[in-house]
Every structure is written in structure tokens, then in C-alpha cells.
Design an enzyme around this catalytic site. Structure first.
Site, PDB file in Angstrom:
ATOM      1  N   HIS A 171       0.824  -1.199   0.000  1.00  0.00           N
ATOM      2  CA  HIS A 171       0.000   0.000   0.000  1.00  0.00           C
ATOM      3  C   HIS A 171       0.860   1.251   0.000  1.00  0.00           C
ATOM      4  O   HIS A 171       2.038   1.224   0.343  1.00  0.00           O
ATOM      5  CB  HIS A 171      -0.937   0.006   1.209  1.00  0.00           C
ATOM      6  CG  HIS A 171      -1.770  -1.224   1.314  1.00  0.00           C
ATOM      7  ND1 HIS A 171      -2.626  -1.611   0.309  1.00  0.00           N
ATOM      8  CD2 HIS A 171      -1.851  -2.176   2.270  1.00  0.00           C
ATOM      9  CE1 HIS A 171      -3.220  -2.740   0.660  1.00  0.00           C
ATOM     10  NE2 HIS A 171      -2.764  -3.104   1.835  1.00  0.00           N
TER      11      HIS A 171
ATOM     12  N   CYS B 100       4.236   9.400  -5.743  1.00  0.00           N
ATOM     13  CA  CYS B 100       4.709  10.330  -6.766  1.00  0.00           C
ATOM     14  C   CYS B 100       6.026   9.855  -7.372  1.00  0.00           C
ATOM     15  O   CYS B 100       6.877   9.296  -6.693  1.00  0.00           O
ATOM     16  CB  CYS B 100       4.884  11.727  -6.170  1.00  0.00           C
ATOM     17  SG  CYS B 100       6.069  11.815  -4.826  1.00  0.00           S
TER      18      CYS B 100
END
Length: 225
Positions: free
Chosen positions: A21, A65
Site C-alpha cells: 500500500h 509520486c
């Protein structure tokens, strides 16, 4: 500091499938520790500077990101504001065998002509099938024009894969433990149900605490980054 020493060379295309995750500014690890996105990016940047790879294709189950100036193309199962979804519940193993995003790109890779299908085309197909979260792509977009085979390798042209028709049984990753316990309660004998129901109640309390703490982690690490 991440240890990124491995047997890869400057002309290698590298594919990384990270199954766990993530969230804005961080990546969750299987041992419940947290890897900050800036540390991950620093490791990838160092690998790039030291010619550890030519191009990197990064598949990750949650948002993280990727610096668009690195030669890295990344896809994620969901956007920064939502969970991904587990699927393929196995009643014998009493667990979910995959997640929608990963299952969709793996099953596509099994049946597609990987020498013809590009990474971006696969992304679009997986995005359309992963209809419970918003699949994202980041990074060096020109890599998306390359065939999938450049990263996963080729396969025999006559290979045919047929999947049985089974339900996805998709459930948010936040609720997986609750759904598994509910399945166990449904199958349990009457004398076992009170114990399992108590576990369910405890898991629900832990989940509420976990979600609250997780949001605090996200806010803290996003700020600290």
C-alpha cells in the site's frame, strides 16, 4: 538508506511490481514500516546516476509520486484519495488472492501480444477494467510508447490462456479483514460463532483506530516531505 545493489546493468530495462500500500508522500511496507517517497525517489535517482538501469517501469498498488525527469514510468491502482480493491476470495485459503489493478494487468499480459501492445495501451485497458478505483500513470511518459515486451519479455506466440469465469468479489483493502471474518462466521459452527464475532468487533475497533492513525501519518509525512 535503501540497499539497491542487485544484478542489473546500465542497458537493462527493469520492471518492478510492488504489492502493498501507499499514500501521498509514502509507501507502506509488508512489515508495517513506512518508506518515505523522497527516500524511494533518492534511491531511484542514485541508481539512475550510477547507470544501474536504462529504463524503469514501476507498478505499485497505491499512489506514489514519481519524478517526471527520471527515466521511470509508473502506474498505480488508485489516486491519492482512495483505496484499491482486493479480489478473488479463496474460501479454502480464506484470503483474497489479488487486487483488481494487479489482476487486470497480469491477465492482460497473459493474453495480449506483448510485442505489439504498448505500456500506455495496457494502462488504458487496465484503467477501463479497474472500475472501482482510478488507475493513474506518472513519470516519463515516452516510455509508455514502448511495447510491454521490452520490460516483461516475449512469450510463445501460440500460448493461449483461458480463465475460468469466477466473481471478482472485490472489496476495499480497508475492509478486507472484516470481510474475511464475516466469511468465517458464515461457515462456522454455532459454538464457534461467538468467538469469531468477538474477533470481528475487535477488528472493527482496530480498523477505526488504524484508519485514523493512517490519515495522521499521511498528513505528517506529506508535511515533512
Amino acid at each position: 538508506m535503501l540497499n539497491y545493489n542487485c544484478f542489473i546493468w546500465s542497458n537493462d530495462n527493469v520492471f518492478v511490481n510492488f504489492v502493498d500500500h501507499g499514500a501521498p508522500g509514502l509507501v507502506g511496507m509488508p512489515n508495517n514500516k513506512i518508506l518515505k517517497a523522497r527516500d524511494l525517489m533518492a534511491a531511484i535517482l542514485n541508481m539512475h546516476k550510477e547507470n544501474k538501469f536504462s529504463q524503469l517501469n514501476f507498478s505499485i498498488a497505491q499512489d506514489c509520486c514519481i519524478d517526471q525527469h527520471l527515466v521511470v514510468y509508473a502506474t498505480t491502482a488508485a489516486n491519492p484519495k482512495e483505496s484499491s480493491y482486493a479480489c478473488y476470495y479463496d474460501s479454502h485459503l480464506e484470503t483474497y488472492l489479488g487486487d483488481l489493478y494487479s489482476v487486470n494487468w497480469m491477465e492482460n499480459s497473459d493474453v495480449a501480444n506483448l510485442n505489439a501492445e504498448t505500456l500506455h495501451k495496457q494502462f488504458e485497458l487496465v484503467k477501463a477494467k479497474t472500475n472501482l478505483s482510478h488507475v493513474q500513470e506518472y513519470g516519463y511518459m515516452s516510455i509508455g510508447k514502448e511495447p510491454v515486451a521490452n520490460f516483461l519479455g516475449s512469450k510463445a506466440k501460440d500460448s493461449i490462456v483461458e480463465y475460468p469465469t469466477v466473481p471478482f468479489d472485490a472489496v476495499s483493502v480497508d475492509d478486507v479483514d472484516l470481510f474475511i471474518l464475516n466469511q468465517k462466521i458464515d461457515k462456522a459452527s454455532e459454538d464457534k460463532k461467538p468467538e469469531l464475532s468477538a474477533q470481528l468487533h475487535h477488528t472493527l475497533l482496530v480498523l477505526v483506530y488504524y484508519i485514523s492513525s493512517w490519515h495522521l501519518y499521511i498528513d505528517y509525512y506529506a508535511f515533512a516531505s
